[in-house]
Design an enzyme around this catalytic site. Structure first.
Site, PDB file in Angstrom:
ATOM      1  N   TYR A  39      -1.983   0.728  11.595  1.00 36.81           N
ATOM      2  CA  TYR A  39      -3.433   0.791  11.837  1.00 36.81           C
ATOM      3  C   TYR A  39      -3.751   1.439  13.179  1.00 36.81           C
ATOM      4  CZ  TYR A  39      -2.675  -2.405   8.078  1.00 36.81           C
ATOM      5  OH  TYR A  39      -2.234  -2.950   6.920  1.00 36.81           O
ATOM      6  N   VAL A  64       0.176  -8.622   6.678  1.00 40.50           N
ATOM      7  CA  VAL A  64      -0.271  -9.798   7.432  1.00 40.50           C
ATOM      8  C   VAL A  64       0.537 -11.063   7.195  1.00 40.50           C
ATOM      9  CG1 VAL A  64      -2.681  -9.312   8.001  1.00 40.50           C
ATOM     10  CG2 VAL A  64      -2.102 -10.279   5.772  1.00 40.50           C
ATOM     11  N   LYS A  66       0.833  -1.220   0.000  1.00 43.42           N
ATOM     12  CA  LYS A  66       0.000   0.000   0.000  1.00 43.42           C
ATOM     13  C   LYS A  66       0.862   1.263   0.000  1.00 43.42           C
ATOM     14  CE  LYS A  66      -3.766  -2.156   2.655  1.00 43.42           C
ATOM     15  NZ  LYS A  66      -4.158  -2.569   4.015  1.00 43.42           N
TER      16      LYS A  66
HETATM   17  O1  DON Z   1      -6.439  -7.257   2.107  1.00 42.60           O
HETATM   18  C1  DON Z   1      -5.980  -7.997   2.958  1.00 42.60           C
HETATM   19  O2  DON Z   1      -6.635  -8.360   3.920  1.00 42.60           O
HETATM   20  C2  DON Z   1      -4.551  -8.463   2.797  1.00 42.60           C
HETATM   21  N1  DON Z   1      -4.238  -8.685   1.432  1.00 42.60           N
HETATM   22  C3  DON Z   1      -3.598  -7.458   3.345  1.00 42.60           C
HETATM   23  C4  DON Z   1      -3.898  -7.035   4.754  1.00 42.60           C
HETATM   24  C5  DON Z   1      -2.679  -6.702   5.527  1.00 42.60           C
HETATM   25  O3  DON Z   1      -1.570  -7.018   5.165  1.00 42.60           O
HETATM   26  C6  DON Z   1      -2.895  -6.054   6.839  1.00 42.60           C
HETATM   27  N2  DON Z   1      -1.640  -5.855   7.527  1.00 42.60           N
HETATM   28  N3  DON Z   1      -1.112  -5.968   8.502  1.00 42.60           N
END
Ligand code: DON
Length: 336
Positions: free
Chosen positions: A261, A279, A86
């Protein structure tokens, strides 16, 4: 409205330098050894394939702005970049569309809520809020130049590859696993569209976003990508200019406010440098003018941030003198 027109004032920079290579090596090793036995946290089971990863993996890399990259642990292990993408897509979009347009479309303020919150959108009149949460990332990827979804995706892949200094490939298994389980992101895309806050077809944008999250990187890649933002937009290894210095400044401000976040304020208070998590367990932390740390370890806290990566970066930020808010008096204190 916070003032933002300082166009008649030349931007000066605040820089410093990292210790010598051998000292950095010792500190990386020390951080690794301190936290290698920590096994708190959970895998990202909501993306089924990420629930099958070896939780013991742990890697720490550091790239300075001179292009020296050092690391310890599983530095050759690749993993999907996930939400860390992002930050770099945001940089590319800022470069193309400029500060004001992107701020107005995507926003910069923290939601105080989880990365995939529906409530955050509803509580804010349908606005995506900031580019580091999923809603804002969808709105950002939608702004990527390209006449078709395929062109937008190729531009993202090329741009992120320029940050890494090598061609980045997608992890097909991760892409397919997330594509089969991302109903929530599809809902976020449709909700933004319903509020008139998303350019293009929501499911196409979600697909582009899912692809960008599936790009495979190592901790070394993260360190170099981060160091490009620490180095005024020039990749310190390849010497290629990827984005402008103004874009780096804007991206790092937004990352400082939102990168972890709902834990972003706490992170800035304790650790004091912008950092972005994903994640799959990656975190990249950036020390402007100095370099960046890329960390990877798959077990996550309740906000989706890697536990060991946070601990190790916290330690290194202190030991390497990275905290942006730390200072010492220039003159000796007056005797009273
Ligand atoms: O959209 C999602 O849920 C995952 N592709 C990415 C989310 C994520 O990496 C949140 N981070 N800590």
């Amino acid at each position: 409205m916070i003032p933002n027109d300082y166009s008649d004032v030349t931007q000066q920079v605040s820089t410093g330098s990292l210790p010598a290579k051998t000292r950095v090596e010792e500190l990386l090793q020390d951080a690794y050894e301190r936290y290698v036995d920590v096994d708190d946290g959970m895998l990202a089971y909501y993306i089924p394939i990420l629930g099958e990863v070896d939780p013991s993996l742990f890697a720490l890399s550091l790239s300075n702005v001179g292009g020296t990259v050092q690391g310890v642990g599983d530095v050759g292990q690749s993993f999907s970049i996930q939400s860390i993408s992002k930050m770099f897509v945001y940089a590319l979009v800022l470069q193309e569309l400029g500060h004001d347009t992107v701020r107005d479309h995507v926003g910069v303020n923290n939601t105080g809520m989880s990365f995939n919150s529906v409530m955050a959108i509803e509580l804010n009149d349908g606005h995506p809020m900031n580019p580091m949460v999923n809603a804002g990332a969808l709105a950002t990827s939608a702004l990527m130049p390209g006449l078709t979804a395929a062109e937008k995706w190729e531009n993202i892949r090329e741009g992120l590859s320029a940050f890494a200094g090598r061609y980045l490939r997608m992890d097909g298994e991760v892409y397919r696993s997330e594509s089969r389980s991302n109903e929530r992101n599809k809902a976020l895309g449709r909700l933004l569209k319903a509020h008139g806050q998303l350019e293009g077809e929501p499911l196409e944008i979600v697909d582009i976003y899912t692809r960008q999250c599936s790009l495979k990187v190592t901790s070394h890649d993260l360190a170099i990508m981060g160091a490009t933002l620490a180095d005024g937009g020039v990749n310190p290894v390849t010497g290629e200019r990827v984005v402008s210095a103004d874009v780096c400044r804007d991206v790092l401000a937004v990352v400082a406010a939102n990168g972890l976040y709902e834990k972003s304020g706490e992170w800035l208070f304790e650790i004091g440098i912008p950092a972005k998590s994903g994640v799959s367990g990656g975190i990249v932390a950036i020390a402007p003018g100095k370099g960046a740390i890329g960390a990877f370890s798959p077990l996550l806290d309740e906000a989706g941030n890697s536990v060991r990566s946070q601990l190790a970066i916290g330690h290194l930020s202190r030991a390497l003198g990275l905290n942006l808010f730390a200072s010492a008096p220039q003159r000796p204190e007056k005797e009273t």
